[in-house]
Enzyme design. Sequence first.
Site, PDB file in Angstrom:
ATOM      1  N   LEU A 200      -5.437 -14.419   4.801  1.00 56.56           N
ATOM      2  CA  LEU A 200      -5.893 -13.139   4.246  1.00 56.56           C
ATOM      3  C   LEU A 200      -4.716 -12.465   3.551  1.00 56.56           C
ATOM      4  CD1 LEU A 200      -7.942 -11.542   7.183  1.00 56.56           C
ATOM      5  CD2 LEU A 200      -8.872 -12.382   5.031  1.00 56.56           C
ATOM      6  N   HIS A 201      -4.898 -12.069   2.292  1.00 56.89           N
ATOM      7  CA  HIS A 201      -3.811 -11.340   1.643  1.00 56.89           C
ATOM      8  C   HIS A 201      -4.288 -10.385   0.555  1.00 56.89           C
ATOM      9  CE1 HIS A 201      -4.422 -14.365  -1.491  1.00 56.89           C
ATOM     10  NE2 HIS A 201      -3.745 -13.585  -2.303  1.00 56.89           N
ATOM     11  N   ARG A 202      -5.536 -10.472   0.117  1.00 57.76           N
ATOM     12  CA  ARG A 202      -5.965  -9.641  -1.005  1.00 57.76           C
ATOM     13  C   ARG A 202      -6.062  -8.171  -0.598  1.00 57.76           C
ATOM     14  NH1 ARG A 202      -6.938 -12.218  -5.533  1.00 57.76           N
ATOM     15  NH2 ARG A 202      -7.177 -14.479  -5.391  1.00 57.76           N
ATOM     16  N   ARG A 235       2.349  -9.282   3.549  1.00 62.08           N
ATOM     17  CA  ARG A 235       1.584  -8.064   3.266  1.00 62.08           C
ATOM     18  C   ARG A 235       0.591  -7.773   4.388  1.00 62.08           C
ATOM     19  NH1 ARG A 235      -0.141  -6.061  -1.850  1.00 62.08           N
ATOM     20  NH2 ARG A 235      -1.847  -4.571  -1.668  1.00 62.08           N
ATOM     21  N   ASP A 274      -9.261 -15.753   1.541  1.00 61.04           N
ATOM     22  CA  ASP A 274      -9.565 -15.002   0.315  1.00 61.04           C
ATOM     23  C   ASP A 274      -8.698 -15.491  -0.844  1.00 61.04           C
ATOM     24  OD1 ASP A 274      -7.099 -13.920   0.976  1.00 61.04           O
ATOM     25  OD2 ASP A 274      -7.846 -11.896   1.365  1.00 61.04           O
TER      26      ASP A 274
END
Length: 368
Positions: A200-202, A235, A274
């Site tokens: 997950l990073h968006r 992030r 994602d």
Amino acid sequence: MHVLHVVGARPNFMKAAPVIRALDERRHVRQSLVHTGQHYDANMSDVFFSQLDMPAPDVNLEVGSGSHARQTAEIMIRFEPALLERRPDIVLVYGDVNSTVAAALVCSKLLIPVGHVEAGLRSFDPTMPEEINRIVTDRLANLLFTPSQDGDENLQREGVEPEKIFRVGNVMIDSLIRLLPSALQCPKNGLPDRYALVTLHRPSNVDDPATLKSLLDSLLQISERLSIVFPVHPRTRQRISEFGINPARLHLLDPLPYVEFLALQRRAAVVITDSGGIQEETTYLGIPCLTLRGNTERPITVTAGTNTLIGSDTRKLESELAKILEGKAKSGTIPPLWDGHAGERIAEILCQLYLNPIDSGTRSTVVV
């Protein structure tokens, strides 16, 4: 012929490596590599150069993080003198990160030709910064190297001249095929035999506390039936800490080098992500992929591959996962030209256009 490559983030490295390798095998070709430093720590950058057997950058702009505007502007400011010093015949940019569009803008002002590798992809979602980067880069590029038929169709719909478009296949799959044997030799290091791999990073998934908490709660519920292995993007880790979320029972890892991450993908029962590139990799590997987005710039992974779009619907996530655990995962096929030779096709096209300009009209000899 002097080809200058611009990279800045991990996906760029995996796409550039096969092209650099293919051009190395050609006579009368000189290459330069500029690393913008968009991803700048060792796990996100240096180790990828080593594993992909890429040459050390001739220039590292050391831009680092920042807002989209600041990062793009800083890349342009630092890239211009490097470009003026080298004056290549063509600059190759990769993918859809800020480094891609920044370099294309500088080249267009200096009248230096640009080739865009992975051109034509569209999510049709203007809220995605990457979509803006893709559209602008494709408008500026002189040569557009697409991975699949939908890329050709998107560009033609937007009025790009057909003679600029070359369908070459997926260069990232070139790197996957080359390094898969090494990945299969990686030790399991105590990981469970059956697990879901999560990335997950968006911003749409991790920057809002309620959205991130909902996704993590859903993963915690899934972990009661299937172990979760979660290499955490910096992030995302920062947001988890800022929001005070406790992701207990999830197997959290630091970001992994490419070969080790590829090994995790190959052994996973399902990948929940994602990421754009992971949708392609899982399609090639035949691993079920559940994408936590409402759209994708890689629709071929849904129509032909193993990818299913979930959006933010956690109930759909759980129901699709249940199908996979019951042995009812969707079957997929590998798209045409995802065969490990895309880099070679790009090298052949460049050599025909820049080393043999008289023969540059014979496109059918290099494009399938």
